[in-house]
Structures are given as structure tokens and as C-alpha cells.
Design a protein around this motif. Structure first.
Motif, mmCIF file in Angstrom:
data_model
loop_
_atom_site.group_PDB
_atom_site.id
_atom_site.type_symbol
_atom_site.label_atom_id
_atom_site.label_comp_id
_atom_site.label_asym_id
_atom_site.label_seq_id
_atom_site.Cartn_x
_atom_site.Cartn_y
_atom_site.Cartn_z
ATOM 1 N N TYR A 83 0.831 -1.207 0.000
ATOM 2 C CA TYR A 83 0.000 0.000 0.000
ATOM 3 C C TYR A 83 0.868 1.260 0.000
ATOM 4 O O TYR A 83 0.604 2.209 -0.757
ATOM 5 C CB TYR A 83 -0.927 0.004 1.210
ATOM 6 C CG TYR A 83 -1.647 1.312 1.404
ATOM 7 C CD1 TYR A 83 -2.703 1.674 0.575
ATOM 8 C CD2 TYR A 83 -1.248 2.214 2.392
ATOM 9 C CE1 TYR A 83 -3.345 2.900 0.721
ATOM 10 C CE2 TYR A 83 -1.883 3.428 2.556
ATOM 11 C CZ TYR A 83 -2.937 3.763 1.721
ATOM 12 O OH TYR A 83 -3.563 4.980 1.869
ATOM 13 N N LYS A 87 0.754 4.178 -2.646
ATOM 14 C CA LYS A 87 0.312 5.484 -2.141
ATOM 15 C C LYS A 87 1.355 6.558 -2.409
ATOM 16 O O LYS A 87 1.010 7.722 -2.651
ATOM 17 C CB LYS A 87 0.040 5.385 -0.634
ATOM 18 C CG LYS A 87 -0.579 6.654 -0.036
ATOM 19 C CD LYS A 87 -1.972 6.884 -0.584
ATOM 20 C CE LYS A 87 -2.617 8.099 0.046
ATOM 21 N NZ LYS A 87 -3.971 8.354 -0.536
ATOM 22 N N ARG A 244 -10.369 0.079 2.007
ATOM 23 C CA ARG A 244 -11.291 1.088 1.467
ATOM 24 C C ARG A 244 -10.616 2.044 0.483
ATOM 25 O O ARG A 244 -11.286 2.897 -0.103
ATOM 26 C CB ARG A 244 -11.918 1.897 2.612
ATOM 27 C CG ARG A 244 -12.810 1.102 3.538
ATOM 28 C CD ARG A 244 -13.599 2.016 4.457
ATOM 29 N NE ARG A 244 -12.753 2.810 5.331
ATOM 30 C CZ ARG A 244 -12.399 2.460 6.563
ATOM 31 N NH1 ARG A 244 -12.833 1.306 7.061
ATOM 32 N NH2 ARG A 244 -11.640 3.241 7.296
ATOM 33 N N GLN A 245 -9.302 1.910 0.320
ATOM 34 C CA GLN A 245 -8.566 2.834 -0.542
ATOM 35 C C GLN A 245 -8.532 2.340 -1.990
ATOM 36 O O GLN A 245 -8.596 1.139 -2.243
ATOM 37 C CB GLN A 245 -7.135 3.002 -0.023
ATOM 38 C CG GLN A 245 -7.041 3.443 1.420
ATOM 39 C CD GLN A 245 -7.912 4.640 1.741
ATOM 40 O OE1 GLN A 245 -7.804 5.684 1.077
ATOM 41 N NE2 GLN A 245 -8.788 4.508 2.734
ATOM 42 N N PRO A 246 -8.411 3.262 -2.950
ATOM 43 C CA PRO A 246 -8.343 2.843 -4.367
ATOM 44 C C PRO A 246 -7.146 1.945 -4.661
ATOM 45 O O PRO A 246 -7.200 1.118 -5.572
ATOM 46 C CB PRO A 246 -8.247 4.173 -5.128
ATOM 47 C CG PRO A 246 -7.881 5.207 -4.105
ATOM 48 C CD PRO A 246 -8.422 4.730 -2.814
ATOM 49 N N GLU A 247 -6.063 2.089 -3.882
ATOM 50 C CA GLU A 247 -4.879 1.247 -4.085
ATOM 51 C C GLU A 247 -5.188 -0.228 -3.848
ATOM 52 O O GLU A 247 -4.525 -1.106 -4.413
ATOM 53 C CB GLU A 247 -3.747 1.687 -3.147
ATOM 54 C CG GLU A 247 -3.105 3.010 -3.498
ATOM 55 C CD GLU A 247 -3.904 4.216 -3.046
ATOM 56 O OE1 GLU A 247 -3.553 5.342 -3.427
ATOM 57 O OE2 GLU A 247 -4.891 4.030 -2.300
ATOM 58 N N ARG A 249 -7.638 -1.927 -4.869
ATOM 59 C CA ARG A 249 -8.100 -2.565 -6.112
ATOM 60 C C ARG A 249 -6.912 -3.049 -6.925
ATOM 61 O O ARG A 249 -6.967 -4.094 -7.569
ATOM 62 C CB ARG A 249 -8.939 -1.581 -6.928
ATOM 63 C CG ARG A 249 -10.200 -1.096 -6.242
ATOM 64 C CD ARG A 249 -11.111 -0.367 -7.213
ATOM 65 N NE ARG A 249 -12.142 0.389 -6.499
ATOM 66 C CZ ARG A 249 -12.068 1.676 -6.223
ATOM 67 N NH1 ARG A 249 -11.025 2.374 -6.631
ATOM 68 N NH2 ARG A 249 -13.027 2.285 -5.575
ATOM 69 N N ASP A 253 -5.860 -6.990 -7.786
ATOM 70 C CA ASP A 253 -5.960 -7.331 -9.211
ATOM 71 C C ASP A 253 -4.960 -8.462 -9.431
ATOM 72 O O ASP A 253 -3.810 -8.247 -9.783
ATOM 73 C CB ASP A 253 -5.620 -6.115 -10.076
ATOM 74 C CG ASP A 253 -5.793 -6.399 -11.555
ATOM 75 O OD1 ASP A 253 -6.406 -7.435 -11.899
ATOM 76 O OD2 ASP A 253 -5.291 -5.600 -12.373
#
Length: 322
Positions: A83, A87, A244-247, A249, A253
Motif C-alpha cells: 500500500y 500510495k 477502502r482505498q483505491p490502491e 483494487r 488485481d
């Protein structure tokens, strides 16, 4: 109006009764786990957090407590490192030869990307097993050189999967060099408000009484790959925040799927669940994220995998209903 009040009171009573029964079932399983242990220092700690409501609950038995600093190991360190890399805007497609030059013995570094380090697909061997009880490991460079420098890769970069703590130590080194900040500084920046106890182990934590003393290996052997400590509550809050962060996803993946087991960036899973087992050499742990629930289980002074797995099979369905 009176009927409505009576009906509402009955519903609340039924809810509280069901909740009490669930708590009782959890405590009963914890008691059974301790009784089955062959050690007087055994401990078991479980926690669950609902990311939708923010409600967090913990239960413990034996020589471990929710206020203890747990050696959280891989299920905490690897997601946190991944993360932080995302980030802080590092390009995960970058090859690592900038930091680990080929002419210095780091083979195929021009073919290995940061993404491969984070997904266990680099081919770099794991230093764990090559080092033990070695205080030199407090220098993560030593762990990297032990497993990688002037050594053959296990496979060509990207072609397969090999769980490698070495790759995550390298990732932490790259992160510090690029941000010009220590991992602890980066952890504080991101999680101080959410999870202030999360930090790298310095050997001076408020550890569970059940932890073996002395520890089976020098605290620093885990490096960036598994060296985070903190309370169970802060760990669950950190993971809830990351999820909950976009990272997240990008982290989920999946890069590789082998026999149904999925490998992401510092995250693993099966089916529709995040599943991450941990083994510190003296205790076992387990992270599960399914739907809105984040569940963590941590033992003290126990390495009985069969008993631990049986406990998980019984406890996780109950915790998921909390």
C-alpha cells in the motif's frame, strides 16, 4: 403506541440474546483451544471488524491480551508495504536494476519489476531458511545479499510463483530510498490517526506473556517483510483503512492464480475471500477478509497447524456473523 413499544423491546431482547449466545460460543471455542494446548503459556486472540459499521470486537484467552503488541508478521507487513509503495506513487512496473545493479551481482534485475517483488513472481529465493538466529539480519541488505546477490533465480522473472520475504525486504529498501523516509515515518504518516501502535518491531514491545522468551530468532530477522507489531485493534483498523482505498483494487488485481490460490500485491486469497496465513516461528496467525468483515486470529506459544486449522474452521463462521 404501547404495542409498538412492546414489540420493539422484544426485538431488542431477541437481538441481545442472539448476540450473547454468539459471544458465548466464541469464548467456549477459545477455552477449548487453550485446554487442548500442551503449554501452560498458550494464548489465543481473535478479532473482527465490520468495515461498514466500524464496530470492532476482540476475544482472548490464556497468555495473550488485546492490549499486547503482537508480532503481526506477513499478513500485516506485506499489505502495508504494498500500500505504501502505491500510495507514494512508485511505478510498480519499474525494473529494480536502478537499486540493485546487475554488475553488482543482482541477476536479471533488468527483468524484475517492483510488481514482481510484491506478488512473489520475481524468482528471487526466500532468505527465510537460509538465516536463523542471526543478528546480522537487522540489516535488511544482508538478507537480500544472502538470498539474491550472486545467486541463481528459482525461475525466470514472472514465469511462476515463489513466496519470497526477500522481495518484500527489497521493496522496503526501494521505498525508503525513493521517499527518503524510513518505513516507520511512512507508517506514521498513513496510519497514525487510524492505528497508532503499528510500527516496526524494535524488540521492546508490550508482547503477550505467552510469547517464548527468548524469541526463537532475533526480532529484526523479519525486516520489512514481516516486522510490523501493534495491537489487534490497530491492525484490524489499518487493514480496514487499506481495504477502502483505491490502491486496494490494484493490490487485489490478481497477478497469478495457482491451483485456485490468488497472488496479488502483498495480498493473497482464494475464491471471493482474502486469506493470509502467518507463521512467526513460535505462533500462528490468520487474516480473512470476506464481504465487509475483517477477521484476525493470533496464537501465542503454539505451532500445531492441525489444531489451529480446526479452530479456524469453527471460529471464522461465528466471527463472520458478528
Amino acid at each position: 403506541m404501547k404495542k409498538y413499544i412492546i414489540l420493539t423491546s422484544l426485538l431488542i431482547s431477541v437481538f441481545l440474546s442472539a448476540k450473547a449466545q454468539t459471544d458465548s460460543a466464541i469464548n467456549k471455542l477459545l477455552d477449548q483451544y487453550i485446554l487442548l494446548s500442551g503449554s501452560k503459556d498458550a494464548g489465543i486472540l481473535v478479532g473482527v471488524m465490520d468495515t461498514h459499521t466500524g464496530i470492532l470486537k476482540t476475544f482472548s484467552k490464556g497468555s495473550i491480551d488485546k492490549e499486547n503488541d503482537l508480532r503481526l508478521m506477513c499478513p500485516a507487513s506485506k499489505p502495508a508495504i504494498s500500500y505504501l509503495i502505491l500510495k507514494n506513487g512508485l511505478n510498480i512496473e519499474s525494473t529494480i536494476d536502478k537499486w540493485f545493479p546487475i554488475d553488482q551481482g543482482y541477476k536479471k534485475a533488468d527483468k524484475i519489476t517492483i510488481k514482481m517483488l510484491l506478488s512473489n513472481t520475481s524468482g528471487i529465493n526466500d532468505y527465510v531458511g537460509l538465516l536463523f538466529n542471526c543478528k546480522e539480519a537487522e540489516n535488511v541488505q544482508f538478507t537480500v545479499d544472502t538470498a539474491y546477490r550472486n545467486k541463481e533465480l528459482a525461475f525466470n522473472p514472472g514465469e511462476s510463483v515463489l513466496y519470497s520475504n526477500t522481495g518484500f525486504n527489497m521493496s522496503g529498501m526501494i521505498l525508503e530510498k525513493e521517499t527518503k523516509k524510513s518505513i516507520n515515518e511512512l507508517l506514521k504518516e498513513q496510519f497514525n490517526k487510524t492505528a497508532p501502535s503499528i510500527r516496526l518491531d524494535d524488540g521492546n514491545g508490550n508482547y503477550p506473556k505467552g510469547y517464548m522468551n527468548p524469541w526463537p530468532y532475533h526480532y529484526s530477522l523479519s525486516g520489512y517483510s514481516g516486522g510490523l507489531i501493534g495491537t489487534i485493534g490497530d491492525y484490524l483498523r489499518m487493514m480496514a483503512f487499506i481495504s477502502r482505498q483505491p490502491e486496494f483494487r490494484i493490490m487485489t488485481d490478481w497477478v497469478k492464480v495457482v491451483n485456485g490460490w490468488k497472488y496479488g500485491l502483498g495480498i493473497e486469497g482464494e475464491g471471493n475471500a482474502i486469506i493470509y496465513p502467518g507463521n512467526s516461528g513460535a505462533n500462528l496467525s490468520w487474516l480473512t477478509i470476506i464481504d465487509s468483515k475483517i477477521i484476525y486470529v493470533h496464537s501465542a506459544n503454539d505451532l500445531d497447524n492441525a489444531k489451529f486449522q480446526n479452530f479456524l474452521n469453527n471460529i471464522i463462521p461465528i466471527l463472520s456473523k458478528q
